[in-house]
Design a protein around this motif. Structure first.
Motif, PDB file in Angstrom:
ATOM      1  N   GLY A 112      52.698  30.868  37.450  1.00 43.01           N
ATOM      2  CA  GLY A 112      52.455  29.325  37.437  1.00 43.01           C
ATOM      3  C   GLY A 112      50.915  28.490  37.839  1.00 43.01           C
TER       4      GLY A 112
ATOM      5  N   GLY B 289      49.143  34.973  36.114  1.00 45.21           N
ATOM      6  CA  GLY B 289      50.214  35.090  35.208  1.00 45.21           C
ATOM      7  C   GLY B 289      50.623  34.114  34.696  1.00 45.21           C
TER       8      GLY B 289
ATOM      9  N   VAL C 218      58.283  32.583  36.634  1.00 43.08           N
ATOM     10  CA  VAL C 218      58.676  32.541  37.848  1.00 43.08           C
ATOM     11  C   VAL C 218      58.058  31.823  38.885  1.00 43.08           C
TER      12      VAL C 218
ATOM     13  N   VAL D 226      60.294  35.607  45.422  1.00 41.57           N
ATOM     14  CA  VAL D 226      60.783  36.561  44.528  1.00 41.57           C
ATOM     15  C   VAL D 226      60.301  37.886  45.283  1.00 41.57           C
ATOM     16  N   GLY D 227      60.481  37.312  46.620  1.00 45.51           N
ATOM     17  CA  GLY D 227      60.364  38.087  48.205  1.00 45.51           C
ATOM     18  C   GLY D 227      62.094  38.051  48.893  1.00 45.51           C
TER      19      GLY D 227
ATOM     20  N   ALA E 263      53.697  37.783  41.357  1.00 40.32           N
ATOM     21  CA  ALA E 263      53.030  37.020  42.119  1.00 40.32           C
ATOM     22  C   ALA E 263      52.492  37.634  43.599  1.00 40.32           C
ATOM     23  N   GLY E 264      51.591  37.769  44.443  1.00 41.87           N
ATOM     24  CA  GLY E 264      51.147  37.914  45.468  1.00 41.87           C
ATOM     25  C   GLY E 264      50.127  37.280  46.658  1.00 41.87           C
TER      26      GLY E 264
ATOM     27  N   VAL F 228      55.797  38.998  49.474  1.00 37.00           N
ATOM     28  CA  VAL F 228      55.426  38.323  48.155  1.00 37.00           C
ATOM     29  C   VAL F 228      54.940  39.497  47.392  1.00 37.00           C
TER      30      VAL F 228
ATOM     31  N   SER G  68      45.847  45.566  42.296  1.00 36.08           N
ATOM     32  CA  SER G  68      44.987  45.434  42.756  1.00 36.08           C
ATOM     33  C   SER G  68      43.505  46.165  43.185  1.00 36.08           C
TER      34      SER G  68
ATOM     35  N   TYR H 125      47.193  42.906  53.125  1.00 33.80           N
ATOM     36  CA  TYR H 125      46.620  43.213  51.637  1.00 33.80           C
ATOM     37  C   TYR H 125      46.620  44.756  50.718  1.00 33.80           C
TER      38      TYR H 125
ATOM     39  N   SER I 185      39.267  44.082  39.983  1.00 38.00           N
ATOM     40  CA  SER I 185      39.235  43.668  41.872  1.00 38.00           C
ATOM     41  C   SER I 185      38.710  42.254  41.141  1.00 38.00           C
ATOM     42  N   ILE I 186      37.654  41.375  41.775  1.00 37.08           N
ATOM     43  CA  ILE I 186      38.366  40.647  41.805  1.00 37.08           C
ATOM     44  C   ILE I 186      38.193  39.070  40.812  1.00 37.08           C
TER      45      ILE I 186
ATOM     46  N   PRO J 297      42.435  30.518  41.108  1.00 32.18           N
ATOM     47  CA  PRO J 297      42.767  29.758  42.762  1.00 32.18           C
ATOM     48  C   PRO J 297      42.829  30.624  44.485  1.00 32.18           C
TER      49      PRO J 297
ATOM     50  N   ILE K 131      41.183  33.073  44.837  1.00 30.74           N
ATOM     51  CA  ILE K 131      39.896  33.140  45.500  1.00 30.74           C
ATOM     52  C   ILE K 131      38.800  31.895  45.299  1.00 30.74           C
TER      53      ILE K 131
HETATM   54  N1  NAD Z   1      42.480  37.129  41.904  1.00 36.02           N
HETATM   55  C1  NAD Z   1      41.903  38.182  42.235  1.00 36.02           C
HETATM   56  O1  NAD Z   1      41.001  37.935  43.054  1.00 36.02           O
HETATM   57  C2  NAD Z   1      43.135  38.844  42.376  1.00 36.02           C
HETATM   58  C3  NAD Z   1      42.593  40.638  42.351  1.00 36.02           C
HETATM   59  C4  NAD Z   1      43.301  41.281  42.801  1.00 36.02           C
HETATM   60  C5  NAD Z   1      43.993  41.187  42.280  1.00 36.02           C
HETATM   61  N2  NAD Z   1      45.432  40.495  42.406  1.00 36.02           N
HETATM   62  C6  NAD Z   1      46.955  39.939  41.982  1.00 36.02           C
HETATM   63  O2  NAD Z   1      47.067  38.901  40.914  1.00 36.02           O
HETATM   64  C7  NAD Z   1      48.038  38.282  41.297  1.00 36.02           C
HETATM   65  C8  NAD Z   1      48.044  36.877  41.083  1.00 36.02           C
HETATM   66  O3  NAD Z   1      46.698  36.198  41.947  1.00 36.02           O
HETATM   67  P1  NAD Z   1      46.376  35.213  41.370  1.00 36.02           P
HETATM   68  O4  NAD Z   1      45.032  35.173  41.747  1.00 36.02           O
HETATM   69  O5  NAD Z   1      46.493  34.789  40.047  1.00 36.02           O
HETATM   70  O6  NAD Z   1      46.709  34.662  42.541  1.00 36.02           O
HETATM   71  P2  NAD Z   1      47.383  32.144  42.501  1.00 36.02           P
HETATM   72  O7  NAD Z   1      47.050  31.666  43.435  1.00 36.02           O
HETATM   73  O8  NAD Z   1      46.098  31.428  41.043  1.00 36.02           O
HETATM   74  O9  NAD Z   1      48.176  33.089  41.962  1.00 36.02           O
HETATM   75  C9  NAD Z   1      49.693  33.691  42.399  1.00 36.02           C
HETATM   76  C10 NAD Z   1      50.611  32.165  41.644  1.00 36.02           C
HETATM   77  O10 NAD Z   1      52.384  33.204  42.721  1.00 36.02           O
HETATM   78  C11 NAD Z   1      52.437  32.253  43.137  1.00 36.02           C
HETATM   79  N3  NAD Z   1      53.441  32.947  44.146  1.00 36.02           N
HETATM   80  C12 NAD Z   1      52.989  33.171  45.683  1.00 36.02           C
HETATM   81  N4  NAD Z   1      54.657  33.428  46.427  1.00 36.02           N
HETATM   82  C13 NAD Z   1      55.623  33.224  45.964  1.00 36.02           C
HETATM   83  C14 NAD Z   1      56.278  33.620  45.869  1.00 36.02           C
HETATM   84  N5  NAD Z   1      56.435  34.710  47.017  1.00 36.02           N
HETATM   85  N6  NAD Z   1      57.578  33.510  45.112  1.00 36.02           N
HETATM   86  C15 NAD Z   1      57.284  33.083  43.817  1.00 36.02           C
HETATM   87  N7  NAD Z   1      55.700  32.221  43.593  1.00 36.02           N
HETATM   88  C16 NAD Z   1      55.080  32.773  44.585  1.00 36.02           C
HETATM   89  C17 NAD Z   1      51.991  31.371  43.666  1.00 36.02           C
HETATM   90  O11 NAD Z   1      52.757  29.756  43.637  1.00 36.02           O
HETATM   91  C18 NAD Z   1      50.981  31.222  42.657  1.00 36.02           C
HETATM   92  O12 NAD Z   1      51.629  29.979  40.855  1.00 36.02           O
HETATM   93  C19 NAD Z   1      48.760  38.166  42.815  1.00 36.02           C
HETATM   94  O13 NAD Z   1      49.823  39.576  43.031  1.00 36.02           O
HETATM   95  C20 NAD Z   1      47.129  38.888  43.620  1.00 36.02           C
HETATM   96  O14 NAD Z   1      47.113  39.363  44.240  1.00 36.02           O
HETATM   97  C21 NAD Z   1      44.158  39.378  42.514  1.00 36.02           C
END
Ligand code: NAD
Length: 270
Positions: A20, A24, A41, A64-65, A91-92, A114, A143, A156, A187-188, A192, A194
């Motif tokens: 969402g 993803g 999902v 998902v958890g 999801a994370g 998660v 990550s 994390y 990396s970063i 949303p 961050i």
């Molecule tokens: N943004 C970063 O800097 C970064 C860097 C490295 C890894 N990641 C990883 O990338 C992945 C996606 O992160 P993102 O930055 O797109 O974050 P995001 O917050 O934009 O998106 C995460 C999505 O996961 C959903 N979600 C959270 N918990 C859930 C659950 N239990 N079941 C189903 N959905 C769930 C949220 O509702 C959200 O839509 C994560 O695993 C995050 O750890 C992000």
């Protein structure tokens, strides 16, 4: 681009967790543009519905958890699209807590739930469905914090190391089902997730990665043949598989190499 043979993904069915938002959502969009039927999902049902609405996908609201939700997730995708070929288990959540003495049970369980359980339960539920189709491909979002120590969020970091270890371990086993499994380790990334840190990061000149760089790497791995690898993603670089250093082997006599003998897998560890 990886060195493997790229197959067309058109006509395949993909499931994207955490689809969402952020990474993803970018992968789901990329897959849909390539002619893949996509199921989003997400725990947030509204953003799942909004995302799926963009490309006639399926929205599944689920956590998902929770292992008990996976049969329903798989059933929903099977009845809409007739099978599952590809998965981005993405999801994370971060914890936002650097101080180990302030990590509550809730903070800890949520991150593990998660980031680790969501990937483990996902793989366990999806392997039979993919096997039925003769194979498939899985990418988990770990990550860079799955490859280095990350003091700002140790829990994390723990969860992302777990994902990397799982992916490296499952490569050979899933190959028997013609399923590839890889991790992406960015990396970063500018998502949303961050939002609280964006100003500080931008002020310091830290280069944020565009989501499209991550979704491209995921797409390549879903189309390729490499398996068991952790792809490092850094701003301004091509994604590349991380080369782990080999730990030293034993010096005692009578043992060869790093791994215990094959019989070890069969022995009763209870
Ligand atoms: N943004 C970063 O800097 C970064 C860097 C490295 C890894 N990641 C990883 O990338 C992945 C996606 O992160 P993102 O930055 O797109 O974050 P995001 O917050 O934009 O998106 C995460 C999505 O996961 C959903 N979600 C959270 N918990 C859930 C659950 N239990 N079941 C189903 N959905 C769930 C949220 O509702 C959200 O839509 C994560 O695993 C995050 O750890 C992000």
């Amino acid at each position: 681009m990886g060195g493997g043979t790229m197959g067309s993904l058109a006509g395949k069915v993909a499931i994207v967790t955490g689809g969402g938002s952020g990474i993803g959502l970018a992968t789901a969009t990329r897959l849909a543009e390539a002619g893949v039927s996509v199921a989003i999902v997400d725990r947030d049902g509204d953003s799942a519905a909004r995302a799926a609405g963009e490309f006639d996908g399926l929205a599944v609201q689920a956590d998902v958890g929770r292992s008990e939700e996976w049969p329903g997730i798989v059933d929903a995708v099977m009845s809409r699209f007739g099978g599952i070929d590809l998965a981005h288990l993405n999801a994370g959540v971060t914890t936002g807590e650097a101080d180990i003495t302030k990590v509550t049970d809730d903070i800890y369980r949520r991150a593990v739930g998660v980031n680790i359980d969501g990937v483990v339960f996902g793989i366990r539920a999806l392997v039979p469905a993919m096997s039925e189709r003769g194979g498939g491909a899985i990418v988990a979002t770990a990550s860079l914090a799955g490859l280095i120590g990350f003091s700002p969020d140790p829990i994390y970091c723990l969860t992302k190391h777990a994902v990397v270890g799982l992916v490296r371990s499952l490569g050979p086993q899933l190959a028997e089902h013609h399923i590839t499994i890889n991790a992406v380790c960015p990396s970063i990334v500018d998502t949303p997730l961050i939002d609280d840190m964006r100003e500080v990061l931008e002020g310091s000149g830290f280069p944020l990665i565009d989501v499209s760089a991550v979704s491209s790497a995921v797409f390549d791995r879903l189309s390729g043949e490499e398996t068991g690898e952790a792809m490092v993603i850094q701003a301004g670089r091509e994604a590349l598989p991380f080369r782990f250093a080999r730990p030293p082997g034993p010096r005692a006599g009578g043992t060869v190499g790093q791994m215990p003998p094959a019989e070890f897998a069969a022995h009763d560890q209870g």
